[in-house]
Structures are given as C-alpha cells and as structure tokens.
Design an enzyme around this catalytic site. Structure first.
Site, mmCIF file in Angstrom:
data_model
loop_
_atom_site.group_PDB
_atom_site.id
_atom_site.type_symbol
_atom_site.label_atom_id
_atom_site.label_comp_id
_atom_site.label_asym_id
_atom_site.label_seq_id
_atom_site.Cartn_x
_atom_site.Cartn_y
_atom_site.Cartn_z
ATOM 1 N N GLU A 46 0.796 -1.234 0.000
ATOM 2 C CA GLU A 46 0.000 0.000 0.000
ATOM 3 C C GLU A 46 0.830 1.285 0.000
ATOM 4 O OE1 GLU A 46 -3.913 -1.695 2.287
ATOM 5 O OE2 GLU A 46 -2.242 -1.072 3.525
HETATM 6 C C1 NGO Z 1 -3.971 -4.781 4.784
HETATM 7 C C2 NGO Z 1 -3.031 -3.637 5.078
HETATM 8 C C3 NGO Z 1 -2.847 -3.416 6.575
HETATM 9 C C4 NGO Z 1 -4.184 -3.437 7.299
HETATM 10 C C5 NGO Z 1 -4.894 -4.732 6.999
HETATM 11 C C6 NGO Z 1 -6.245 -4.776 7.667
HETATM 12 C C7 NGO Z 1 -1.854 -5.393 4.372
HETATM 13 C C8 NGO Z 1 -0.757 -6.267 3.954
HETATM 14 N N1 NGO Z 1 -1.811 -4.106 4.473
HETATM 15 O O1 NGO Z 1 -3.047 -5.885 4.749
HETATM 16 O O2 NGO Z 1 -2.196 -2.186 6.776
HETATM 17 O O3 NGO Z 1 -3.962 -3.334 8.680
HETATM 18 O O4 NGO Z 1 -5.072 -4.929 5.620
HETATM 19 O O5 NGO Z 1 -6.950 -5.937 7.390
#
Ligand code: NGO
Length: 595
Positions: A387
């Site tokens: 992300e």
């Molecule tokens: C995503 C995000 C995290 C969140 C999570 C919540 C990943 C790998 N990045 O997973 O920052 O906390 O979802 O479900």
C-alpha cells in the site's frame, strides 16, 4: 523517558477446579462385550448382571459364561483413556490406535531424554506442561538410550523419514516414547502428547484425575516448512508478556514462525540506536490515542529467545516505503517535503512514505535493517512493501530493489507483501500473498522468476476479519471469516499458475486496528488459528471439515482449563457444558503505563 505497557493478566491464573472429561459413550454395555465396554473415568466400573445359577443337568450357555468372565474381570479392568489417539489438532499424518495399549501416568513417572542440550530443554518443557495439573514431580534425566520405563522417553533417533520436524509417538503399557531427529521434532511430539491427556492437564493447579493416554502409534511430519502467524504490535502495542503468551499458542499448534509487524503509521515499536527518536517519538502513539510503547533491544531479545526455545523463528517486519508516518514524525528529513507530519492515530492506509529520491532514506533503511538483522537469528527479514500508493512505477520498484540488496548484504533473505512482485527477483525472495482473488498473474510471474510464496489470503486467514456480522471487533473488508472459511481452502492450489512446490507455507495475520488487549487477541485467534495450523501441517488427505470441527471442539475444554479466551463459534460442536456465545469475556488485560 521510555514508556512501556505491561498487562496484568488475571483470567489465566484463575484456578478452575477439577475438570473431569470423558468422551467415552455412556450407553449400557453389551453383556457379551463386557470386558471392553467403556465407562466414564469418574464412575465406578460397571458390572454385568450376576450370572444365573448353573444347573447341574445342563452345560452353561455362552452368554452365561461371558457374564461370569466379565464379573471375574470386574474392577481389574482399567477404564479406557477419555481421549482417542486421533483427537489431535493439527491432524497427524498417520494414526494407529491400539486400545489394548493404553497407559496411565503415575506419580513416580520420570521423563528420560537423550543426552543433548536441545532434547533436555524439550524434556524440561514437557515437565513444565505436566507438573501443574498432575502435581507429580516428573524429574527429567538424560541417557544415551532413554527408555520409557513407566514414564516418558524423548529420544533423538536417526530416522531420516521423519524429516527435520517430524516425530513418532508410541503409547504402550510400558510408557510413552517420542522419537525425532531434532529437538524441534521432539517438541512437536510433546504438543501431540499434551493433547492426548485428559483436558484437565491444562489446569494451572493439581486436579484429581486418572492421567490416561490412548494406546497406539502416531507418525507425523508437516506438509509445509513455513507455518506462521503475524501480530501487528504497531496499531496497538502489546507488551512482552502478551507476545510470549501468543508464542505459546503458536507452539501448541506446531506453528514455527512468528511475524512481528513492528512499524506502521500509528507507532514504531523497536528501539534503533542509530535513529533513537524512531522509538521515543514514533513509538509514543497508537490507534485511538491508546497508550504507545516499544520494545527495547533486551525486550526483543527476550521474545526471540522465548520463541527459539519453542522452535519458533521470529520474522521482524519494518514496513517500507509506505506505512511510515510514525517514522516521519521522528525524522521529518525522510519525508518528501521535509516537514514532520502530525502523529497519526486513525486507521486509514496508503498516505505516508519515505522519500525514495533522497539518499538519506537509504542510510535510514540500511541502519534500521542492520540493527534489526543483528538482533534476529532467523534468516528472514520482512520489508513490508504494501500500500505505498504514492510511490508508483519505477520509483517503487527501484526502492524495493535497493531494499532487497540491503537485506541480501546483511546475509538475510528478503520477505515482503506480494506488492513487491514487479521488482526484479532477488535470490531466495519470498512474497507474502494477501490477495482475495487467486487469479494474480503478476505474482505468478514473480514465482516464475524464482520467488516463493507464503499464503495469507485476506478472505480466509486475515484473523482481524469478523467471524460474523455481530462480532464486536474486527474488519470485514475481506468478508466475514468463520472457522469453516478459515479451514476450507488449499494452500497448494490457491493461487493460479503457482505450483505447490513454490509455496513455502501459510501465515495467519492478526492486524490490530480494533484489537486492544490480550483477551481480544485470543478471541480473534481462537478457534481460527488451529484451522490455519492444520492447513500448514496436515497432509491434504486428512482435510475434512466434519472431522476437523469435532477435533477442534475438544480444544475448547483445554482453553477453558488454561484460562484462554476464545470465540465459541456456533459451527463447532463444543461439548454440551460449553454454551455457544459470541461475546468477549470481561477484559483480562488491563494496560498499565510505567515510566
Ligand atoms: C492490509 C493492510 C494493513 C491493514 C490490513 C487490515 C496489508 C498487507 N496491508 O493488509 O495495513 O492493517 O489490511 O486488514
């Protein structure tokens, strides 16, 4: 000033009194089979009806003879063990019961172990597991060729068929023998043995119980080499004691990796000597203004050592280049505009990043990863990579490729979320796949270029997802995950065009945006973590929801006896004395802040 959060755990220490468990049927025994008719451990042995008088003018009929024999045997027959040999989670590879070979552990029993420091350490752990409920002294001694001799032998054997983590367990009237080629294998055998005792073995104080074990043999080894769970200590901070308790839960189900998500927008949780403000400034916050905190190097070493004693490897994650707001509050020079952002205590993602165009960023990455690598004996270093929405295209892949080189230069193998896939391959690199749709050509292509996968499909094993719409905490962006959903998928075939050989294993992440206490951690982990553990350990041929839910149900009494919180998921047939509810019991961990 350092701020640390500790947890006062009360429920775990609550003595629950005697728990007498029996899964043996209670129907009236068949008089023709009186010699083996089961009865409850807490009942006196049943006797067949008195044999009718034998009339002098005729030979006795077969049923009469059987009754007479049964009566003669009477109390001499030991009741069978209340647990069946196959009642183990994760399901063992091969189970061969021998009902004639049950064994009962008696007060004078000893634990005899091969002369080897690692084996002795496992022997001590076994003794520590069995002493509280039995009240037996269970001395641990070593020998070149230990024999059960009415107790338990843990033997380092030369049996290459078992592999580095497998074991063989034999219960006979002479005692218990666990053989393995490594201490790790012995420990997995010990965890199986623990589940073969009556559930009251989990009591923290002595219980009047017959410590019977079902006779027979188990031969067992894991399907996948990597079996893990992740704890996000960045969104909410959890003190060392809570992490150690989570490690115990992993060990119980034969998981062998603990991934610690140490840094995120809301908090930086590991001391770094060369960039001290990361912890002192970046560690001060958490989601919703909950207390912050961070691990000193000594704290982190304690976690690593405790895990290592349980043959669990810690995989530290420093999330880069996104998820870095906490780092930027401490060192604004890393921010693209050089300005410190305000601390972040919300739960959005994707807005922060360290500047990939600034050379100072790579000093930071090298220093931080260098210090973390030096604290971490395991081979894996996780660099996040998820992300980073504001670092696109070649700016992103260029950053990742430099980070991968830094990790390699430290002698470690890089792991990252599967967003790393488009970057160039680095020797041995591992991608952690958290997608929700198995059709992922970009990841499949990275695998063709040499990457291996850890599978954490968001819609099956993200343990921060709610169980059901009324689950009081958790997310639902990847859907609701009840126990069956956590269990019913196959890591070997889940991602299209990725062969099973490229799958290192599975990992269940627990993100903690809404998880604030140890009780809540346990509520989200249990009973789903054992489902994921079974996918990682057990051969596919054993996969069977109906059988799994029955075996899982047997774990409930163990958790209750041990004071462990869990969700009484309605799709699991918990024993009748375990009502199905969906609430989290009163907080067991009260955060206290110390300076
Ligand atoms: C995503 C995000 C995290 C969140 C999570 C919540 C990943 C790998 N990045 O997973 O920052 O906390 O979802 O479900």
């Amino acid at each position: 000033m350092s701020v640390k959060v500790t947890f006062a755990i009360t429920a775990a220490n609550t003595p629950l009194g005697a728990v007498v468990v029996s899964s043996a049927p209670t129907a009236a025994p068949d008089p023709l089979d009186a010699g083996t008719a089961p009865h409850r451990a807490d009942e006196p042995a049943r006797h067949a009806d008195p044999a009718p008088p034998v009339l002098a003018d005729r030979a006795p009929a077969a049923p009469e003879l059987a009754r007479a024999a049964a009566q003669a045997a009477g109390d001499l027959l030991a009741p069978p063990s209340p647990v069946r040999l196959g009642d183990v989670v994760p399901a063992p590879e091969q189970v061969t019961p021998d009902p004639a070979a049950d064994f009962t552990l008696l007060p004078e029993a000893a634990i005899r172990v091969s002369t080897d420091a690692g084996a002795l350490a496992v022997g001590e752990q076994l003794a520590a597991l069995l002493r509280p409920a039995t009240g037996y002294p269970l001395p641990v001694t070593d020998a070149a060729r230990p024999e059960p001799a009415g107790g338990i032998a843990l033997v380092l054997d030369d049996d290459p068929g078992l592999g580095p983590e497998g074991y063989r367990l034999d219960v006979t009237p002479a005692g218990v023998r666990i053989g393995a080629t490594t201490p790790a294998g012995l420990l997995h055998g010990v965890q199986t043995l623990r589940q073969l005792f009556p559930a009251a073995i989990e009591n923290p104080t002595p219980v009047a119980e017959r410590w019977a074990l079902p006779g027979g043999s188990i031969t067992d080894r894991p399907r996948f080499a990597y079996r893990g769970a992740m704890l996000d200590v960045a969104r909410h901070f959890f003190g060392v004691d809570a992490v150690l308790r989570v490690i115990d839960h992993l060990a119980r189900y034969k998981l062998n990796h603990l991934h610690l998500h140490l840094t995120d927008d809301q908090g930086w949780r590991i001391a770094v000597d060369s960039w001290p403000r990361l912890a002192t400034v970046g560690g001060a916050t958490a989601v919703g203004d909950a207390p912050g905190g961070w691990y000193t190097k000594a704290d982190y070493r304690r976690i690593v050592a405790y895990a290592a004693q349980r043959h669990i490897t810690v995989v530290p994650e420093i999330d880069l280049p996104g998820h870095t707001n906490a780092a930027l509050t401490a060192y604004p020079e890393l921010a693209p505009d050089g300005v410190a952002p305000p601390p972040y205590t919300g739960t959005e993602v994707g807005f922060s990043y360290v500047d990939p165009a600034n050379e100072r960023t790579y000093d930071f990455v090298a220093d931080v990863l260098g210090e973390v690598a030096a604290l971490t004996p395991g081979p894996l270093l996780h660099v996040g990579g998820d992300e980073a929405f504001k670092v696109k295209g070649t700016a992103y892949t260029g950053f990742v490729e430099r980070a991968q080189r830094i990790v390699a230069g430290l002698g470690k193998t890089v792991v990252g979320w599967h967003q790393l896939a488009p970057a160039a391959h680095a020797d041995g690199r591992v991608l952690q796949w958290w997608g929700t749709d198995g059709a992922d050509p970009v990841t499949a292509d990275a695998v063709r270029r040499g990457a291996r996968l850890i599978l954490s499909p968001g819609n099956h094993v993200y343990l921060d997802m709610k169980y059901a719409p009324d689950t009081p905490i958790g997310h639902d962006w990847a859907g609701l995950i009840d126990v069956r959903r956590a269990y019913d998928w196959d890591p070997g075939t889940h991602v299209a065009d990725v062969p099973a050989e490229a799958v290192l294993g599975v990992e269940a992440p627990l993100w903690t945006e809404s998880v604030t206490s140890l009780a809540e951690i346990e509520f989200m982990l249990l009973p789903r973590l054992p489902a994921v553990a079974e996918l990682g350990w057990s051969p596919r041929a054993t996969h069977d929801w109906t059988a799994f839910r029955e075996r899982l149900a047997g774990q409930g009494r163990r958790w209750t006896a041990a004071g462990i919180t869990f969700h009484r998921a309605p799709e699991v047939p918990w024993p009748a004395d375990e009502p199905a509810t969906a609430h989290i019991p009163a907080q067991v961990g009260t955060p206290t802040t110390t300076a």
